[in-house]
Design a protein around this motif. Structure first.
Motif, short mmCIF file in Angstrom:
data_model
loop_
_atom_site.label_atom_id
_atom_site.label_comp_id
_atom_site.label_asym_id
_atom_site.label_seq_id
_atom_site.Cartn_x
_atom_site.Cartn_y
_atom_site.Cartn_z
N ASP A 1 88.70 35.95 -38.32
CA ASP A 1 88.45 36.38 -36.94
C ASP A 1 88.90 35.35 -35.92
OD1 ASP A 1 87.39 38.60 -38.04
OD2 ASP A 1 85.33 38.22 -37.49
N LYS A 2 88.71 34.08 -36.24
CA LYS A 2 89.03 33.03 -35.27
C LYS A 2 90.52 32.97 -34.96
CE LYS A 2 89.20 29.44 -38.87
NZ LYS A 2 90.66 29.22 -38.79
N ASP A 3 91.36 33.48 -35.89
CA ASP A 3 92.81 33.47 -35.67
C ASP A 3 93.27 34.66 -34.83
OD1 ASP A 3 93.00 31.17 -37.21
OD2 ASP A 3 93.31 32.29 -39.06
N LEU A 4 92.68 35.81 -35.08
CA LEU A 4 93.07 37.03 -34.36
C LEU A 4 91.81 37.80 -33.97
CD1 LEU A 4 95.95 38.08 -36.78
CD2 LEU A 4 96.27 37.33 -34.42
N PRO A 5 91.02 37.25 -33.07
CA PRO A 5 89.71 37.85 -32.77
C PRO A 5 89.77 39.22 -32.13
CG PRO A 5 90.24 36.13 -31.19
CD PRO A 5 91.27 36.05 -32.26
N GLU A 6 90.84 39.54 -31.42
CA GLU A 6 90.92 40.81 -30.71
C GLU A 6 91.78 41.84 -31.42
OE1 GLU A 6 89.10 41.33 -28.05
OE2 GLU A 6 88.34 39.29 -28.22
N SER A 7 92.22 41.54 -32.63
CA SER A 7 93.10 42.47 -33.33
C SER A 7 92.35 43.73 -33.77
CB SER A 7 93.73 41.79 -34.55
OG SER A 7 92.72 41.33 -35.43
N LEU A 8 93.12 44.79 -34.01
CA LEU A 8 92.55 46.08 -34.38
C LEU A 8 93.07 46.53 -35.75
CD1 LEU A 8 92.98 47.95 -30.97
CD2 LEU A 8 90.89 46.89 -31.87
N LEU A 9 92.33 47.43 -36.37
CA LEU A 9 92.69 47.97 -37.68
C LEU A 9 92.92 49.47 -37.53
CD1 LEU A 9 89.81 46.30 -39.74
CD2 LEU A 9 92.05 45.33 -39.21
N CYS A 10 94.09 49.93 -37.93
CA CYS A 10 94.40 51.37 -37.85
C CYS A 10 94.61 51.91 -39.25
CB CYS A 10 95.64 51.61 -36.99
SG CYS A 10 96.02 53.38 -36.77
N ALA A 11 93.62 52.65 -39.74
CA ALA A 11 93.69 53.26 -41.07
C ALA A 11 94.40 54.60 -40.97
CB ALA A 11 92.29 53.44 -41.64
N MET A 12 95.36 54.84 -41.89
CA MET A 12 96.17 56.05 -41.83
C MET A 12 96.25 56.74 -43.18
SD MET A 12 99.49 54.79 -39.66
CE MET A 12 99.57 55.02 -37.88
N ILE A 13 96.05 58.05 -43.19
CA ILE A 13 96.26 58.86 -44.38
C ILE A 13 97.38 59.85 -44.08
CG2 ILE A 13 95.27 60.65 -45.86
CD1 ILE A 13 92.61 59.24 -45.66
N ASP A 14 98.32 59.94 -44.99
CA ASP A 14 99.47 60.82 -44.82
C ASP A 14 99.02 62.27 -44.68
OD1 ASP A 14 101.95 61.95 -44.74
OD2 ASP A 14 102.54 61.35 -46.76
N ALA A 15 99.52 62.94 -43.65
CA ALA A 15 99.22 64.36 -43.44
C ALA A 15 100.52 65.17 -43.40
CB ALA A 15 98.42 64.57 -42.16
N ARG A 16 101.55 64.66 -44.05
CA ARG A 16 102.87 65.31 -44.15
C ARG A 16 103.69 65.15 -42.87
NH1 ARG A 16 101.59 70.91 -47.53
NH2 ARG A 16 100.60 69.90 -49.31
N ARG A 17 105.00 65.19 -43.05
CA ARG A 17 105.96 64.98 -41.98
C ARG A 17 105.61 63.71 -41.23
NH1 ARG A 17 106.28 71.38 -40.20
NH2 ARG A 17 107.28 72.08 -42.14
N MET A 18 105.60 63.74 -39.90
CA MET A 18 105.26 62.53 -39.15
C MET A 18 103.83 62.57 -38.63
SD MET A 18 107.52 60.37 -39.54
CE MET A 18 106.90 59.15 -38.40
N GLU A 19 102.98 63.30 -39.31
CA GLU A 19 101.58 63.40 -38.91
C GLU A 19 100.71 62.58 -39.85
OE1 GLU A 19 98.55 66.85 -37.28
OE2 GLU A 19 99.97 67.37 -38.85
#
Length: 235
Positions: free
Chosen positions: A110-128
Motif C-alpha cells: 500500500d505504501k508504494d501505490l496507496p491510491e491504486s485501484l483493482l479492476c476485476a474482469m470476467i470475459d463476457a464474449r466479444r469486447m464485453e
C-alpha cells in the motif's frame, strides 16, 4: 470448523475444504467447462478429507457470480443440495471480490501505490466484460457492471490513479486500454481455495443466504442460441 467452498463461475471448476480460514484440501480443473461431471466428484473427495481429519462441516460457500450462467446454476444447485442435506448455512461470495482479494496480494504494498485501484474482469464474449472496481482495502469503488470495453470505458479512473486489470476478461483489453496508468496482472482466476478466508469471515458475521430462495448474480439474462446446422422441423 470446516467449510466446503465451491467455485464454478468460469471455465475453471474448483472445490476446497477450509478449516479456520485456511485451505486444507483442494481440487481444481482447468480443462474447460466440465462442472456437471466434476463438481460432485470434487465435493465427495473434500467430504472424505473432512472425515479423515475429524472435521465437522458447518457451512457451504459458493461463488455467487457474475459469470457463466450454466456454471453458476450448477454450483449454486449443488451448494443448496448440500445445505439442505446437512442442515448447514449457505454462504455466498461475489466472484469478482474473490478475484480482487487474490490480486491485492500480488501487487506492491500500500505504501508504494496507496491510491491504486483493482479492476476485476470476467470475459463476457466479444469486447464485453463483467467488471467491478475496488480500492486497495477491497472496498467497492464502482459497482459490478457489464462493460463494452473501449479506450474510454475506464478513462475517468485512469486519469487520476493507477488501475490494475486482471481476470480472463482483461487479456483482450490490453490493446484497447493504452493509458500509462493501466497495468495488467496475469493468471488471476477465481478459485475455491481463494474463498477460505472470505467464507470464514462471512460465517463469523452470520451473513447466511436463504437456502430456498438464493439465486446467483447472473447480471445478464441467459440467451439460448440455435445451432447453425440445426434442421428446421416441418410444420
Amino acid at each position: 470448523m470446516a467449510i466446503i467452498n465451491m467455485e464454478t463461475a468460469t471455465a475453471v471448476c474448483s472445490v476446497a475444504l477450509s478449516e479456520k480460514g485456511k485451505t486444507v484440501f483442494e481440487k481444481t480443473s482447468f480443462d474447460g467447462p466440465s462442472h456437471a461431471s466434476l463438481l460432485g466428484v470434487f465435493v465427495e473427495e473434500a467430504v472424505k478429507e473432512a472425515k479423515c481429519r475429524g472435521l465437522a462441516i458447518e457451512a457451504v460457500a459458493v461463488s455467487s457470480g457474475p459469470g457463466s450462467y450454466t456454471g453458476l446454476r450448477i454450483g449454486v444447485s449443488m451448494a443448496k443440495g448440500l445445505c439442505f442435506g446437512w442442515n448447514v448455512p449457505l454462504l455466498s461470495i461475489p466472484t469478482l471480490y474473490i478475484m480482487a482479494s487474490k490480486a491485492a496480494k500480488r501487487i506492491p504494498p500500500d505504501k508504494d501505490l496507496p491510491e491504486s485501484l483493482l479492476c476485476a474482469m470476467i470475459d463476457a464474449r466479444r469486447m464485453e466484460v463483467y467488471a467491478a472496481i475496488y480500492d486497495r482495502s477491497l472496498r467497492k469503488v464502482r459497482d459490478t457492471g457489464a462493460d463494452i470495453v473501449t479506450a474510454e470505458t475506464y478513462a475517468s479512473f485512469l486519469e487520476k490513479r493507477k488501475v490494475f486489470f486482471f481476470g480472463n476478461g482483461a487479456a483482450k483489453c490490453k490493446d484497447v486500454i493504452q493509458s500509462p496508468n493501466a497495468s495488467f496482472i496475469e493468471d488471476i482466476y477465481p478459485l475455491a481455495s481463494d474463498m477460505a478466508t472470505l467464507s470464514e469471515q462471512t460465517f463469523e458475521e452470520k451473513r447466511f443466504e436463504s437456502t430456498a430462495y438464493f439465486d446467483p448474480f447472473y447480471l445478464k439474462d441467459f440467451i439460448a442460441t440455435v445451432a447453425k446446422n440445426r434442421i428446421p422441423e416441418n410444420k
